[in-house]
Write a protein that holds these residues in place. Structure first.
Motif, PDB file in Angstrom:
ATOM      1  N   ASP A 102      79.429  97.942 -32.829  1.00 37.25           N
ATOM      2  CA  ASP A 102      78.547  98.451 -31.780  1.00 37.25           C
ATOM      3  C   ASP A 102      78.974  97.970 -30.397  1.00 37.25           C
ATOM      4  O   ASP A 102      78.870  98.700 -29.415  1.00 37.25           O
TER       5      ASP A 102
ATOM      6  N   VAL B 131      67.527 100.922 -43.490  1.00 37.41           N
ATOM      7  CA  VAL B 131      66.905 102.202 -43.191  1.00 37.41           C
ATOM      8  C   VAL B 131      67.766 103.362 -43.692  1.00 37.41           C
ATOM      9  O   VAL B 131      67.288 104.473 -43.903  1.00 37.41           O
TER      10      VAL B 131
ATOM     11  N   HIS C 255      68.415  97.351 -32.693  1.00 34.99           N
ATOM     12  CA  HIS C 255      69.830  97.760 -32.762  1.00 34.99           C
ATOM     13  C   HIS C 255      70.219  98.609 -31.546  1.00 34.99           C
ATOM     14  O   HIS C 255      71.383  98.923 -31.369  1.00 34.99           O
TER      15      HIS C 255
ATOM     16  N   SER D 165      67.263 107.295 -46.664  1.00 33.82           N
ATOM     17  CA  SER D 165      67.897 108.548 -46.217  1.00 33.82           C
ATOM     18  C   SER D 165      68.912 108.998 -47.261  1.00 33.82           C
ATOM     19  O   SER D 165      69.000 110.179 -47.604  1.00 33.82           O
TER      20      SER D 165
ATOM     21  N   PHE E 147      73.938 110.670 -32.253  1.00 31.08           N
ATOM     22  CA  PHE E 147      72.553 111.151 -32.286  1.00 31.08           C
ATOM     23  C   PHE E 147      72.461 112.663 -32.207  1.00 31.08           C
ATOM     24  O   PHE E 147      71.483 113.233 -32.692  1.00 31.08           O
TER      25      PHE E 147
ATOM     26  N   TRP F 294      66.414 109.324 -20.146  1.00 31.47           N
ATOM     27  CA  TRP F 294      65.168 109.498 -20.915  1.00 31.47           C
ATOM     28  C   TRP F 294      64.590 108.158 -21.363  1.00 31.47           C
ATOM     29  O   TRP F 294      63.452 108.077 -21.781  1.00 31.47           O
TER      30      TRP F 294
ATOM     31  N   ARG G 115      79.142 107.175 -21.683  1.00 25.82           N
ATOM     32  CA  ARG G 115      78.189 108.258 -21.465  1.00 25.82           C
ATOM     33  C   ARG G 115      77.611 108.127 -20.056  1.00 25.82           C
ATOM     34  O   ARG G 115      77.725 107.074 -19.423  1.00 25.82           O
TER      35      ARG G 115
ATOM     36  N   TYR H  71      62.659 109.130 -36.384  1.00 29.20           N
ATOM     37  CA  TYR H  71      62.194 109.577 -37.703  1.00 29.20           C
ATOM     38  C   TYR H  71      61.017 110.526 -37.597  1.00 29.20           C
ATOM     39  O   TYR H  71      60.807 111.348 -38.489  1.00 29.20           O
TER      40      TYR H  71
HETATM   41  C1  HEM Z   1      70.817 106.717 -41.170  1.00 29.65           C
HETATM   42  C2  HEM Z   1      70.204 105.967 -40.378  1.00 29.65           C
HETATM   43  C3  HEM Z   1      70.547 105.673 -38.924  1.00 29.65           C
HETATM   44  C4  HEM Z   1      71.160 104.552 -38.474  1.00 29.65           C
HETATM   45  C5  HEM Z   1      71.678 103.409 -39.320  1.00 29.65           C
HETATM   46  C6  HEM Z   1      71.207 104.652 -37.026  1.00 29.65           C
HETATM   47  C7  HEM Z   1      71.726 103.689 -36.179  1.00 29.65           C
HETATM   48  C8  HEM Z   1      71.767 103.776 -34.809  1.00 29.65           C
HETATM   49  C9  HEM Z   1      72.206 102.735 -33.923  1.00 29.65           C
HETATM   50  C10 HEM Z   1      72.691 101.371 -34.359  1.00 29.65           C
HETATM   51  C11 HEM Z   1      72.091 103.179 -32.640  1.00 29.65           C
HETATM   52  C12 HEM Z   1      72.384 102.406 -31.363  1.00 29.65           C
HETATM   53  C13 HEM Z   1      73.733 102.666 -30.890  1.00 29.65           C
HETATM   54  C14 HEM Z   1      73.945 102.127 -29.502  1.00 29.65           C
HETATM   55  O1  HEM Z   1      73.173 102.456 -28.586  1.00 29.65           O
HETATM   56  O2  HEM Z   1      74.926 101.375 -29.328  1.00 29.65           O
HETATM   57  C15 HEM Z   1      71.589 104.505 -32.705  1.00 29.65           C
HETATM   58  C16 HEM Z   1      71.348 105.298 -31.600  1.00 29.65           C
HETATM   59  C17 HEM Z   1      70.626 106.475 -31.644  1.00 29.65           C
HETATM   60  N1  HEM Z   1      70.210 107.121 -32.779  1.00 29.65           N
HETATM   61 FE1  HEM Z   1      70.549 106.515 -34.698  1.00 29.65          FE
HETATM   62  N2  HEM Z   1      70.656 105.817 -36.630  1.00 29.65           N
HETATM   63  C18 HEM Z   1      70.241 106.477 -37.768  1.00 29.65           C
HETATM   64  C19 HEM Z   1      69.597 107.689 -37.795  1.00 29.65           C
HETATM   65  C20 HEM Z   1      69.169 108.389 -36.685  1.00 29.65           C
HETATM   66  C21 HEM Z   1      68.347 109.567 -36.721  1.00 29.65           C
HETATM   67  C22 HEM Z   1      67.805 110.213 -37.978  1.00 29.65           C
HETATM   68  C23 HEM Z   1      68.163 109.958 -35.436  1.00 29.65           C
HETATM   69  C24 HEM Z   1      67.394 111.136 -34.876  1.00 29.65           C
HETATM   70  C25 HEM Z   1      66.848 112.102 -35.504  1.00 29.65           C
HETATM   71  C26 HEM Z   1      68.843 109.039 -34.584  1.00 29.65           C
HETATM   72  C27 HEM Z   1      68.861 109.090 -33.208  1.00 29.65           C
HETATM   73  C28 HEM Z   1      69.452 108.194 -32.380  1.00 29.65           C
HETATM   74  C29 HEM Z   1      69.398 108.239 -30.928  1.00 29.65           C
HETATM   75  C30 HEM Z   1      68.630 109.261 -30.092  1.00 29.65           C
HETATM   76  C31 HEM Z   1      70.152 107.182 -30.462  1.00 29.65           C
HETATM   77  C32 HEM Z   1      70.527 106.841 -29.018  1.00 29.65           C
HETATM   78  C33 HEM Z   1      69.443 106.515 -28.115  1.00 29.65           C
HETATM   79  C34 HEM Z   1      69.938 106.349 -26.701  1.00 29.65           C
HETATM   80  O3  HEM Z   1      70.552 105.330 -26.406  1.00 29.65           O
HETATM   81  O4  HEM Z   1      69.720 107.249 -25.880  1.00 29.65           O
HETATM   82  N3  HEM Z   1      69.461 108.092 -35.371  1.00 29.65           N
HETATM   83  N4  HEM Z   1      71.401 104.850 -34.034  1.00 29.65           N
END
Ligand code: HEM
Ligand code: CU
Length: 558
Positions: free
Chosen positions: A386, A334, A312, A338, A399, A151, A460, A267
């Motif tokens: 990470d 961020v 990130h 929350s 996620f 995606w 993955r 978000y």
């Molecule tokens: C509390 C705050 C959040 C923090 C600190 C955070 C942090 C992160 C970080 C650092 C990654 C990257 C990880 C990597 O690829 O190695 C990540 C990936 C992801 N996060 Fe979060 N996140 C948070 C909230 C959310 C929320 C609310 C959602 C969705 C509703 C979300 C959806 C995703 C998705 C879809 C990915 C992966 C994307 C991909 O590589 O396909 N995150 N998050």
């Protein structure tokens, strides 16, 4: 705390559906396809996103089936790539992004602020058509043979190496993006311009604040995605050198553009869900949301900070160490707004008279699972962690905890909470509680093992894996099966309730929102006269007074 219920249904012997409502105002398919009524458009969206949810779900099922065994025995590797690509694209762009805003937001936002419709009703209809066009292009790319970029459309894979239907899918996302932009624009203008007299910013339900914040992201973020997609298409079609280093381009530029949208987009997906949770928790604890102002501003803060953390997603992609460090620190920022929401919801419940209705069960699910999702996000945002965890199942689990454990739970909480308003009927109570519990169990069984297997090193996006990971994968596939059942149940009993459900009356939950003070289902014009607002949101004393007066009137007339 009590386990009693507050449902106050009208006496079923005398209960009647209102004679006139938005549902029977006009008849025939065309009256729906050409409607400018925000409520009907909300219902059109509800049907269409449910359809796409099950398409996306089917691909999730196929992925889990392949991963049941370590060997690649169900499909070839490139077919598997097409499965997870289609799953991601459909779920993100055709389900999660429109989910709450396009259905409940469309239906409720104007009513909650005392307006007759959105600011631009016809553009609202256009948004739905754009969404459907995006959906049709996505289905077309599927029928033509699929697409396998993931995606995230990562270059140079998407521009140089794959000969699948990248352009058809890119067109789909481009078009669906405009649907989202127009919805956001419509909501922003409506909230600024259409509030009823007395409905000040700080009297708005928190649902409206969260829709407002998500709309800002839709309007400011989505165009960047559109630009990234156009550049990708130009490079793929004509070989212009934007992302190709051989021609002076930079493949990392694509990721910067993509994540500049796609982090805020997470978000766009979660904020509207948080709005639902505020309404549900207030209603079923019978208290004003603790720290109303902080919760309202935290939505805007999330929207703002959401723009500062995109890299990130790129820590191991060759960005400089200094920029990785800065983005790692900013990512911590961020989490603060929350957490503000989580703490304030907890304080709202403290000493409240909690009742455990179905929407509240989903809300509990949301709070627990979103917290785990958010906290594991902090792990991932920490640079050192990470490097170990990125591109593993740990990220997949993270996620899904926020998007499925969080957003989907909030969506279901909202659908159950407002179902009586949308349709005028109640859903069957015990069955719906069963579905909430099944969903919760199925969810955890599916995704908790993925944290472990990811931490142990399972990457993955592979269709085969070393045999030692099998037990955890079998658990995950078993969980997904239970989860599937949990999602089928509401389809069945909500459909059933349309005809056989008990008549709901105006305000079965005794909630304070304006939408509960009008008939269910509402009239096309929502209000017979413009309401004048004289009280704060979640003012249960005001509601009690109002109900007392209404009772007096009834006995007086009788
Ligand atoms: C509390 C705050 C959040 C923090 C600190 C955070 C942090 C992160 C970080 C650092 C990654 C990257 C990880 C990597 O690829 O190695 C990540 C990936 C992801 N996060 Fe979060 N996140 C948070 C909230 C959310 C929320 C609310 C959602 C969705 C509703 C979300 C959806 C995703 C998705 C879809 C990915 C992966 C994307 C991909 O590589 O396909 N995150 N998050
Ligand atoms: Cu992110």
């Amino acid at each position: 705390m009590s386990a009693t219920t507050i449902v106050s249904l009208p006496d079923q012997a005398t209960a009647q559906m209102p004679k006139r409502s938005y549902l029977n105002n006009e008849h025939g398919l065309l009256s729906w396809l050409l409607t400018a009524d925000h409520k009907r458009i909300g219902m059109l969206y509800l049907l269409s996103i449910t359809f796409f949810f099950f398409i996306g779900g089917a691909f999730a099922g196929l992925i889990r089936l392949e991963l049941l065994t370590p060997q690649p025995d169900l499909v070839a590797s490139d077919t598997y790539n097409k499965f997870f690509t289609m799953h991601g694209i459909v779920m993100i762009f055709l389900f999660l992004v429109p989910s709450v805003p396009a259905t409940l937001g469309n239906f409720l936002l104007p009513i909650m602020i005392g307006a007759k419709d959105l600011a631009f009703p016809k553009i609202n209809l256009l948004s739905w058509y754009l969404y459907m066009a995006g959906g049709i292009f996505t289905l077309a790319s599927l029928v033509l043979g699929g697409v396998d970029t993931g995606w995230t459309f990562t270059t140079p894979l998407s521009t140089h190496y794959l000969n699948t239907h990248v352009l058809t899918t890119a067109t789909a996302i481009f078009i669906a993006g405009f649907s989202s932009i127009f919805t956001g624009l419509n909501f922003i203008v409506t909230i600024h311009r259409m509030r009823a007299p007395g409905m000040t910013w700080f009297r708005m339900p928190l649902f409206c604040w969260s829709q407002y914040a998500a709309s800002l992201l839709m309007v400011l973020g989505t165009p960047v995605l559109a630009i990234a997609i156009v550049l990708l298409a130009l490079e793929r079609l004509f070989g212009i050198g934007v992302f190709d280093p051989a021609k002076g381009g930079d493949p990392l530029l694509f990721q910067h553009l993509f994540w500049f949208y796609s982090h805020p987009a997470v978000y766009i997906m979660i904020l509207p869900g948080m709005g639902v949770i505020s309404e549900v928790i207030s209603t079923f604890t019978r208290k004003r949301v603790f720290g109303y102002t902080a919760v309202a501003f935290s939505s805007v803060a999330i929207a703002l900070f959401g723009f500062f953390v995109w890299a990130h997603h790129m820590f191991i992609m060759g960005v400089s160490n200094y920029s990785a460090l800065v983005f790692s620190l900013l990512t911590m920022l961020v989490a603060v707004p929350s957490a503000i929401k989580i703490f304030n919801w907890a304080f709202t419940m403290q000493k409240g008279s909690i009742t455990f209705e179905t929407p509240m069960l989903y809300a509990f699910g949301f709070i627990g699972l979103f917290t785990i999702g958010g906290l594991t996000g902090i792990f991932l945002g920490s640079l050192g962690m990470d490097v170990h965890l990125t591109e593993t199942y740990f990220v997949v689990a993270h996620f899904h905890f926020v998007m499925v454990g969080g957003m989907l739970m909030a969506f279901l909480a909202g659908i159950h909470f407002w179902w009586p308003k949308l349709t005028g009927r109640m859903y069957p109570e015990s069955l719906s509680k069963l579905a909430a519990v099944v969903t919760f169990i199925g969810f955890n069984l599916t995704f908790l093992p993925q944290f472990v297997v990811g931490y142990l090193g399972m990457p993955r996006r592979y269709h085969a894996y070393p045999a030692e990971y099998q037990v955890l994968n079998v658990l995950s596939t078993a969980g997904a099966t239970i989860l599937g059942v949990g999602y089928m149940l509401p389809i069945l009993y909500l459909g059933w309730s349309l005809k056989y459900g008990a008549i709901a009356g105006n305000n079965p939950w005794q909630a304070t929102g304006l939408e509960w003070q009008i008939q269910s289902p509402p009239l096309t014009e929502n209000f017979l006269e413009t309401p004048i607002i004289t009280h704060e949101a979640y003012d249960y004393e005001w509601l009690e007074e109002k109900m007392k007066l209404e009772k007096q009137e009834v006995t007086h007339v009788g």
